[in-house]
Design a protein around this motif. Structure first.
Motif, short mmCIF file in Angstrom:
data_model
loop_
_atom_site.label_atom_id
_atom_site.label_comp_id
_atom_site.label_asym_id
_atom_site.label_seq_id
_atom_site.Cartn_x
_atom_site.Cartn_y
_atom_site.Cartn_z
N ASP A 345 0.82 -1.21 0.00
CA ASP A 345 0.00 0.00 0.00
C ASP A 345 0.86 1.27 0.00
OD1 ASP A 345 -2.15 -1.66 0.06
OD2 ASP A 345 -2.70 -1.28 2.15
N ARG A 346 2.02 1.18 0.60
CA ARG A 346 2.91 2.34 0.66
C ARG A 346 3.89 2.35 -0.52
NH1 ARG A 346 3.58 4.83 5.76
NH2 ARG A 346 5.82 4.96 5.43
N ARG A 347 3.78 1.36 -1.41
CA ARG A 347 4.61 1.25 -2.60
C ARG A 347 6.11 1.22 -2.27
NH1 ARG A 347 3.55 5.02 -6.93
NH2 ARG A 347 2.99 6.59 -5.41
N GLU A 348 6.44 0.59 -1.14
CA GLU A 348 7.84 0.38 -0.78
C GLU A 348 8.40 -0.81 -1.58
OE1 GLU A 348 6.99 2.29 3.59
OE2 GLU A 348 6.41 0.23 3.14
N ALA A 349 7.53 -1.75 -1.93
CA ALA A 349 7.83 -2.76 -2.95
C ALA A 349 6.73 -2.63 -3.99
CB ALA A 349 7.87 -4.15 -2.35
N VAL A 350 7.09 -2.72 -5.27
CA VAL A 350 6.13 -2.44 -6.34
C VAL A 350 6.21 -3.50 -7.43
CG1 VAL A 350 6.16 0.06 -5.95
CG2 VAL A 350 7.80 -0.95 -7.54
N PRO A 351 5.10 -3.73 -8.14
CA PRO A 351 5.13 -4.67 -9.27
C PRO A 351 5.94 -4.07 -10.42
CG PRO A 351 2.88 -3.93 -8.79
CD PRO A 351 3.79 -3.10 -7.98
N VAL A 352 6.50 -4.94 -11.24
CA VAL A 352 7.24 -4.49 -12.42
C VAL A 352 7.00 -5.53 -13.51
CG1 VAL A 352 9.42 -5.64 -11.82
CG2 VAL A 352 9.46 -3.59 -13.22
N SER A 353 6.96 -5.09 -14.76
CA SER A 353 6.73 -6.04 -15.84
C SER A 353 7.42 -5.55 -17.11
CB SER A 353 5.24 -6.21 -16.11
OG SER A 353 4.67 -4.95 -16.45
N HIS A 354 7.64 -6.47 -18.04
CA HIS A 354 8.18 -6.10 -19.35
C HIS A 354 7.18 -5.15 -20.00
CE1 HIS A 354 9.63 -6.37 -23.44
NE2 HIS A 354 10.65 -7.08 -23.03
N PRO A 355 7.68 -4.06 -20.59
CA PRO A 355 6.74 -3.08 -21.16
C PRO A 355 5.83 -3.68 -22.23
CG PRO A 355 9.03 -2.32 -21.36
CD PRO A 355 9.08 -3.65 -20.68
N ALA A 356 6.29 -4.72 -22.93
CA ALA A 356 5.51 -5.24 -24.06
C ALA A 356 4.78 -6.54 -23.77
CB ALA A 356 6.44 -5.45 -25.26
N TYR A 357 5.23 -7.31 -22.78
CA TYR A 357 4.68 -8.66 -22.60
C TYR A 357 4.16 -8.85 -21.19
CZ TYR A 357 7.52 -9.17 -26.76
OH TYR A 357 8.09 -8.98 -27.97
N PRO A 369 10.93 4.07 -0.46
CA PRO A 369 10.33 3.87 0.86
C PRO A 369 10.20 5.16 1.67
CG PRO A 369 12.63 3.23 0.92
CD PRO A 369 12.35 3.69 -0.49
N ILE A 370 9.59 6.15 1.04
CA ILE A 370 9.36 7.45 1.70
C ILE A 370 7.97 7.91 1.26
CG2 ILE A 370 10.20 9.81 2.04
CD1 ILE A 370 12.89 8.87 0.74
N VAL A 371 7.11 8.26 2.22
CA VAL A 371 5.78 8.77 1.89
C VAL A 371 5.75 10.26 2.22
CG1 VAL A 371 3.32 8.62 2.40
CG2 VAL A 371 4.70 6.52 2.28
N PHE A 372 5.45 11.07 1.20
CA PHE A 372 5.41 12.52 1.36
C PHE A 372 3.94 12.97 1.43
CE2 PHE A 372 9.38 11.63 -0.80
CZ PHE A 372 10.28 12.55 -0.28
N SER A 373 3.63 13.89 2.33
CA SER A 373 2.24 14.38 2.39
C SER A 373 1.94 15.36 1.26
CB SER A 373 1.97 15.07 3.73
OG SER A 373 2.66 16.31 3.81
N GLY A 374 2.97 16.00 0.71
CA GLY A 374 2.74 17.03 -0.29
C GLY A 374 3.38 16.73 -1.63
N ALA A 375 3.66 15.47 -1.88
CA ALA A 375 4.31 15.10 -3.14
C ALA A 375 4.05 13.63 -3.41
CB ALA A 375 5.82 15.36 -3.08
N ASP A 376 4.14 13.23 -4.67
CA ASP A 376 4.11 11.82 -5.03
C ASP A 376 5.53 11.33 -5.24
OD1 ASP A 376 1.42 11.53 -4.90
OD2 ASP A 376 1.06 11.72 -7.05
N THR A 377 5.70 10.02 -5.23
CA THR A 377 6.93 9.41 -5.73
C THR A 377 6.52 8.38 -6.78
OG1 THR A 377 6.93 7.62 -4.10
CG2 THR A 377 8.08 9.63 -3.48
N GLY A 378 7.46 7.98 -7.59
CA GLY A 378 7.15 6.97 -8.60
C GLY A 378 7.90 7.25 -9.88
N PHE A 379 7.76 6.32 -10.82
CA PHE A 379 8.63 6.33 -12.01
C PHE A 379 7.86 6.69 -13.27
CE2 PHE A 379 10.38 3.63 -8.77
CZ PHE A 379 11.69 4.06 -8.72
N ASP A 380 8.44 7.55 -14.07
CA ASP A 380 7.87 7.81 -15.39
C ASP A 380 7.81 6.52 -16.19
OD1 ASP A 380 7.62 10.55 -14.98
OD2 ASP A 380 9.63 10.97 -15.77
N ASP A 381 6.85 6.44 -17.09
CA ASP A 381 6.63 5.23 -17.89
C ASP A 381 7.60 5.20 -19.07
OD1 ASP A 381 5.60 2.94 -18.82
OD2 ASP A 381 3.69 3.78 -19.49
N VAL A 382 8.88 5.11 -18.76
CA VAL A 382 9.91 5.14 -19.80
C VAL A 382 11.08 4.29 -19.31
CG1 VAL A 382 11.02 7.22 -18.87
CG2 VAL A 382 11.25 6.69 -21.29
#
Lengths: 415, 415
Positions: A345-357, A369-382
């Motif tokens: 739920d806190r996205r400290e571990a996240v799913p990952v998959s091949h972009p095409a398959y 592993p950091i939750v910010f009240s005024g910001a998101d974290t996460g990865f661009d889809d690239v």
């Protein structure tokens, strides 16, 4: 990959990423997840060595060997998230000029070549600082940026030298190789602290600087938090295996189907443990009646606990202890840990998959592993599936090179 | 303690430190070493629990029990470096007002109470943000700031839940308690990254925010970097003890007087290893002649290496391997690791002593494992030996309270 509805904290910062393998790429992965733009530079002939790490994922699912050209090493898949990739043959003068153009446009450079290599290639701090005095340039190495060469800095070598291996295990047992690449992972975390601290200083001074983090230093500083020489001087055993007898009962105990960690250092907790064991009278046994006697009779106490816990499944032991307020936890397999809803739920571990398959396998990897009240974290889809995948985008749009020039660089093997 | 000739990167930032034990104080220790001003808040009745950790240091040297009022727990001595200390009984309304005055003057608050406690005490993010919208407020807890209570977050509990314990050791062996408090140490490192990232965001937005880091999440994110489910799907053994057979020869080998880690994964390295063993012909033994055959015959190969290494002292084995360019390292005792000149010169491990008494014992502890080209790191020569030692200085000079008011607060037991 991630739905971002708010800014990330490091939005607007650009990082030129010369790193390979694990330590360096994990540093820029953290910066990516915190919102920085990452441009990963790879050698046109093969790219990051981690691309060759087995296992792979692709159209045939998970495989030990690479079968198709778009099969991707899971190491690369997890470490290259949110990064764009360009190819540069840094042995070519033209490539160094492109690198310096990237540096002119950037805030941060990160590299983890062997100490001295970046300077020899002409892509070190001196060259970078000459074209951009605001650049923050981070070098990650085995023993420090100015260490004489020799001694490859693999995780296991640093674990051995740092004392971390020795610190685990029992007094008469062999050392323990820690099963997570702690030396490879810790130096990048400190690199990010160094980079962000230099960024704060740059707000005051207007200028960047060189940050130099050593794998040996990072892990040794962790080892140094325990008072090794003082414990030895005080006659305390430092290396005690699964339990710590001077805090008894404290440690890991065997159950019918696994292991449970428990802590019952204080009076109230010890009484709770004895009730959980169905033997509250142990609290009146003179061997176990107070903290000092429990420590003095730790071997007998641990044997008594194990005799109980071995008869029961872990679920029973944990439930019985928790019902009495005694801190206890199942020793979990990593795959179970990665599915804990508290972590998911806190996205400290996240799913990952091949972009095409799609894949039947439930691949999970490290989040931020950091939750910010005024910001998101996460990865661009690239992610650069191919080496140099974003050459046109980065050299064309970001640096403004013409299509002709890019085609020529490609024809010459510079990119 | 440290001779500082240049600014430190976080100079000018003020941190209000509500933390206790190890995880929280290590976060503010890092901030102190990077140059932030730390005001440590302790309960007037006893203060930080780490003050009671044995062993102690004082006029009688190192002792298991506290003998004199100015004997100091080495835990406190190492974790309180560079911090000033005030006492506040946060159950008193007047103390909360003083806390909020501190927050008005500060940039950062750090706390590691059990989740929810800071809010109940009236010193949480909501109360802090109400008086200072620029405040960056970091909460460090076992399972996250909004986790329902229950389940104490000691290091060993988090190690068990995260999968880190399971990941070490051999396939049929018990789990391994990692001998450094990795769960306690890792969450604060990510807390500092969160704080510094929020600081960067504050430069853009002008406002602070709440940072929430979980011990379980921080350590699990490290565990998650290994591809557990993919390795299982590919039929690879994840838990392999002292050696990794799929990379053979790779691992820790026994010598006459200790253990040595070595890595000879590639052809050239394997040949170097065989020469170091005085048996270059092994490179032509069909069992060991190429990478695939070495992996297939890993058990025989490891036995062959151990048969050699057991006959020689570690110094000989390391020297012979290094002469052949094979990465190798002695598995060192932590005390030896802390004296490595490569680490000492970079102040990644540093000496520490009681401010008033010399000691024969060579006490060393964690430094800041980051070298900046344009800044120093290190600790101000200050530390709260007594609880509330800097009450007059902080409440008088920093907050401008009158001597009369401070005396009254003291008389009332508020401080």
């Amino acid at each position: 990959m991630t739905e971002l509805t708010r800014d990330r904290p490091l939005e607007g910062l650009r990082v030129i990423d010369l790193t390979r393998a694990l330590a360096g790429p994990y540093a820029t992965l953290l910066l990516a997840g915190l919102g920085a733009e990452i441009i990963k530079v790879e050698d046109p002939r093969g790219g990051d060595l981690a691309r060759e790490n087995s296992p792979y994922v692709g159209r045939d699912g998970i495989t030990v060997e690479r079968k198709h050209s778009d099969d991707v090493s899971i190491s690369h898949l997890t470490r290259a998230r949110g990064k764009r990739g360009v190819s540069l043959d840094l042995k070519r003068a033209e490539a160094r000029e492109i690198f310096l153009d990237l540096v002119r446009s950037a805030d941060i450079v990160v590299e983890n070549f062997t100490a001295g290599t970046a300077d020899r290639l002409g892509v070190g701090y001196a060259a970078s600082q000459a074209v951009n005095s605001r650049i923050i340039y981070c070098s990650l190495s085995g023993f420090g940026a100015t260490a004489p060469e020799g001694g490859k800095a693999m995780d296991i070598i640093i674990q051995a030298l740092s004392g971390a291996m020795y610190a685990s295990g029992g007094p008469d047992e062999p050392p323990v190789r820690i099963g997570i690449p702690i030396a490879d992972m810790l130096a990048p975390v400190f690199s990010v602290i160094g980079i962000l601290s230099a960024l704060e200083q740059r707000h005051r001074t207007g200028t960047g600087q060189h940050i130099d983090v050593s794998m040996l230093g990072a892990l040794t500083s962790f080892v140094a938090i325990e008072n090794w020489s003082a414990m030895a001087a005080a006659g305390m055993q430092a290396r005690t295996g699964l339990t710590v007898q001077r805090l008894s009962p404290f440690g890991v105990f065997e159950c019918a189907d696994g292991y449970v960690a428990l802590v019952a250092v204080h009076e109230k907790l010890a009484e709770g443990l004895f009730r959980a064991m169905g033997n509250p009278d142990l609290a009146r046994d003179p061997r176990f009646a107070n903290r000092d006697s429990r420590v003095a009779n730790a071997v007998a106490l641990e044997a008594t606990i194990n005799a109980w816990s071995r008869r029961h499944p872990t679920a029973h032991v944990v439930a019985a202890l928790e019902a009495e307020g005694v801190p206890a936890a199942l020793v979990r397999h990593p795959e179970d840990a990665l599915r804990d809803t508290r972590v998911v739920d806190r996205r400290e571990a996240v799913p990952v998959s091949h972009p095409a398959y799609d894949s039947d396998i439930d691949l999970r990897t490290a989040g931020i592993p950091i939750v910010f009240s005024g910001a998101d974290t996460g990865f661009d889809d690239v992610m650069p599936i191919r080496v140099g995948e974003h050459n046109d985008q980065v050299l064309g749009e970001t640096l403004g090179y013409s299509a002709d020039r890019i085609a020529e660089l490609r024809a010459q093997g510079v990119i």
